[in-house]
Write a protein that holds these residues in place. Structure first.
Motif, PDB file in Angstrom:
ATOM      1  N   LYS A 185       0.824  -1.213   0.000  1.00  0.00           N
ATOM      2  CA  LYS A 185       0.000   0.000   0.000  1.00  0.00           C
ATOM      3  C   LYS A 185       0.855   1.259   0.000  1.00  0.00           C
ATOM      4  O   LYS A 185       0.499   2.264  -0.634  1.00  0.00           O
ATOM      5  CB  LYS A 185      -0.953   0.000   1.198  1.00  0.00           C
ATOM      6  CG  LYS A 185      -2.112  -0.986   1.055  1.00  0.00           C
ATOM      7  CD  LYS A 185      -3.122  -0.828   2.169  1.00  0.00           C
ATOM      8  CE  LYS A 185      -4.340  -1.735   1.942  1.00  0.00           C
ATOM      9  NZ  LYS A 185      -5.360  -1.562   2.996  1.00  0.00           N
ATOM     10  N   TRP A 186       2.003   1.201   0.692  1.00  0.00           N
ATOM     11  CA  TRP A 186       2.878   2.373   0.721  1.00  0.00           C
ATOM     12  C   TRP A 186       3.609   2.541  -0.608  1.00  0.00           C
ATOM     13  O   TRP A 186       3.839   3.662  -1.059  1.00  0.00           O
ATOM     14  CB  TRP A 186       3.876   2.270   1.875  1.00  0.00           C
ATOM     15  CG  TRP A 186       3.231   2.465   3.199  1.00  0.00           C
ATOM     16  CD1 TRP A 186       2.924   1.514   4.131  1.00  0.00           C
ATOM     17  CD2 TRP A 186       2.753   3.706   3.749  1.00  0.00           C
ATOM     18  NE1 TRP A 186       2.297   2.070   5.218  1.00  0.00           N
ATOM     19  CE2 TRP A 186       2.184   3.420   5.019  1.00  0.00           C
ATOM     20  CE3 TRP A 186       2.761   5.021   3.295  1.00  0.00           C
ATOM     21  CZ2 TRP A 186       1.626   4.395   5.820  1.00  0.00           C
ATOM     22  CZ3 TRP A 186       2.196   6.020   4.091  1.00  0.00           C
ATOM     23  CH2 TRP A 186       1.642   5.699   5.337  1.00  0.00           C
ATOM     24  N   VAL A 187       3.964   1.416  -1.248  1.00  0.00           N
ATOM     25  CA  VAL A 187       4.561   1.496  -2.588  1.00  0.00           C
ATOM     26  C   VAL A 187       3.540   2.068  -3.562  1.00  0.00           C
ATOM     27  O   VAL A 187       3.859   2.939  -4.383  1.00  0.00           O
ATOM     28  CB  VAL A 187       5.032   0.102  -3.067  1.00  0.00           C
ATOM     29  CG1 VAL A 187       5.574   0.182  -4.494  1.00  0.00           C
ATOM     30  CG2 VAL A 187       6.102  -0.454  -2.132  1.00  0.00           C
ATOM     31  N   GLY A 188       2.291   1.597  -3.460  1.00  0.00           N
ATOM     32  CA  GLY A 188       1.225   2.127  -4.306  1.00  0.00           C
ATOM     33  C   GLY A 188       0.998   3.605  -4.079  1.00  0.00           C
ATOM     34  O   GLY A 188       0.762   4.367  -5.024  1.00  0.00           O
ATOM     35  N   LEU A 189       1.077   4.023  -2.810  1.00  0.00           N
ATOM     36  CA  LEU A 189       0.918   5.447  -2.480  1.00  0.00           C
ATOM     37  C   LEU A 189       2.005   6.275  -3.137  1.00  0.00           C
ATOM     38  O   LEU A 189       1.722   7.358  -3.700  1.00  0.00           O
ATOM     39  CB  LEU A 189       0.950   5.633  -0.968  1.00  0.00           C
ATOM     40  CG  LEU A 189       0.904   7.085  -0.459  1.00  0.00           C
ATOM     41  CD1 LEU A 189      -0.430   7.734  -0.821  1.00  0.00           C
ATOM     42  CD2 LEU A 189       1.141   7.146   1.056  1.00  0.00           C
ATOM     43  N   MET A 190       3.250   5.802  -3.078  1.00  0.00           N
ATOM     44  CA  MET A 190       4.356   6.547  -3.683  1.00  0.00           C
ATOM     45  C   MET A 190       4.191   6.654  -5.194  1.00  0.00           C
ATOM     46  O   MET A 190       4.403   7.727  -5.780  1.00  0.00           O
ATOM     47  CB  MET A 190       5.693   5.877  -3.340  1.00  0.00           C
ATOM     48  CG  MET A 190       6.124   6.087  -1.901  1.00  0.00           C
ATOM     49  SD  MET A 190       7.775   5.445  -1.551  1.00  0.00           S
ATOM     50  CE  MET A 190       7.427   3.697  -1.410  1.00  0.00           C
ATOM     51  N   ILE A 191       3.794   5.549  -5.833  1.00  0.00           N
ATOM     52  CA  ILE A 191       3.590   5.567  -7.285  1.00  0.00           C
ATOM     53  C   ILE A 191       2.424   6.493  -7.636  1.00  0.00           C
ATOM     54  O   ILE A 191       2.511   7.308  -8.563  1.00  0.00           O
ATOM     55  CB  ILE A 191       3.333   4.147  -7.815  1.00  0.00           C
ATOM     56  CG1 ILE A 191       4.591   3.283  -7.641  1.00  0.00           C
ATOM     57  CG2 ILE A 191       2.925   4.187  -9.292  1.00  0.00           C
ATOM     58  CD1 ILE A 191       4.394   1.825  -8.018  1.00  0.00           C
TER      59      ILE A 191
END
Length: 341
Positions: free
Chosen positions: A213-219
């Motif tokens: 979810k945090w990787v998705g947030l950054m992207i």
């Protein structure tokens, strides 16, 4: 012969001037300082929130891998690759013109397309080609000898991303040259793609475990910034009111966190997936390797080479015989080129 010599000398001089200019002039399109910045970010993240808590900050071969970062992208080009690539490119272009009467330097099917389209197509095509090349490195015994340098890593960290034999650069660039030339991918396009894949390569090899979810947030956040700033010819919100731009950014972050986040590791590679690629032993039914994705993991799921049986945080790394593999730079540089006595 004289033309060949002039090409070599011209390549050396051009690259030396480029390297010296890079060192003297920090800028947004300066690869040397991007490499320093990206590497520094991952070093800080690994030291402040490591996945493997017991792994030393200066892990085994940390300094060797740090040297490889600058050797493979700067010194190797200065010593060999700049001249070699110019010769190969000229040869391929001339041969292609003689055979098909087509000038590769003038082929550009993406001419006039928005930059974001060029970048997206170039990235996907390049990553797909590299996935197949990566499989070749494992499948062909001659190429595996070179790839063993990368797999000699026994403790994973971001800098392990760039520990690889210089022959890999030759193999990858040679095979990917024609498809990218057909697409008309220019140096500026390639630079942007390369910085993105550099960052993901560092991430995949890092001593980190970041929730999807945090990787998705950054992207999502990066895409949101690109949209509201009209970067890469994305003109959707050009001259839009500040309130609407802020709403759009928040919307992209929301989509990244809640929609992309749960699925992001099925699309993009991750440390949890790539650690299995570096495992000491392959599964018995997959002797040629697993998880070949570089930036995208989707190819492994499509072609049934994905393998994550459980959390591989403390997995033994390397390959059978790594204990006797050269552990110094010069021994690794000539590995695969010189027969063992």
């Amino acid at each position: 012969m004289e033309d060949l010599l002039n090409t070599i000398l011209s390549s050396y001089k051009s690259y030396a001037r480029y390297l010296w200019s890079d060192l003297k002039n920090p800028s947004w399109d300066n690869y040397f300082y991007w490499l320093l910045f990206v590497s520094s970010v991952f070093l800080i993240l690994e030291w402040t929130n490591p996945w493997r808590k017991t792994q030393a900050k200066f892990r085994k071969d940390f300094w060797l891998d740090l040297f490889y970062i600058f050797f493979n992208f700067f010194l190797f080009s200065l010593i060999v690759y700049a001249a070699l690539s110019r010769i190969v490119v000229n040869f391929v272009n001339d041969s292609f013109y003689q055979l098909f009467h087509l000038d590769l330097t003038k082929i550009n099917p993406l001419y006039g397309a928005p930059l974001w389209v060029v970048l997206m197509i170039g990235f996907i095509v390049r990553d797909f080609i590299q996935w197949w090349v990566h499989r070749l490195l494992h499948k062909v015994p001659f190429l595996w000898k070179f790839h063993q340098v990368h797999h000699s890593v026994e403790q994973m960290g971001f800098a392990a991303h760039l520990r690889f034999h210089w022959m890999e650069t030759v193999v990858y660039r040679t095979i990917e040259y024609l498809p990218l030339a057909f697409l008309g991918i220019g140096l500026y396009d390639f630079f942007i793609i390369h910085i993105f894949t550099l960052s993901f390569g560092h991430y995949n090899h890092s001593n980190l475990s970041i929730p999807g979810k945090w990787v998705g947030l950054m992207i999502g956040g990066l895409l949101g910034i690109a949209v509201i700033s009209s970067s890469f010819d994305i003109m959707l919100l050009k001259n839009a009111p500040l309130e609407f731009s802020l709403f759009t950014f928040i919307l992209f972050c929301f989509i990244g966190y809640y929609i992309l986040g749960p699925k992001v590791k099925y699309i993009f590679n991750s440390p949890e997936m790539h650690i299995w690629h570096h495992g000491y032993e392959n599964p018995p039914d997959r002797p040629d390797g697993i998880n070949f994705g570089l930036t995208l993991s989707i190819w492994d799921y499509l072609f049934k080479t994905a393998y994550i049986p459980h959390n591989g945080r403390d997995l033994k790394l390397g390959f059978p015989g790594v204990e006797n593999f050269p552990n110094r730079f010069w021994g690794q540089v000539i590995h695969g080129l010189v027969r063992k006595k």
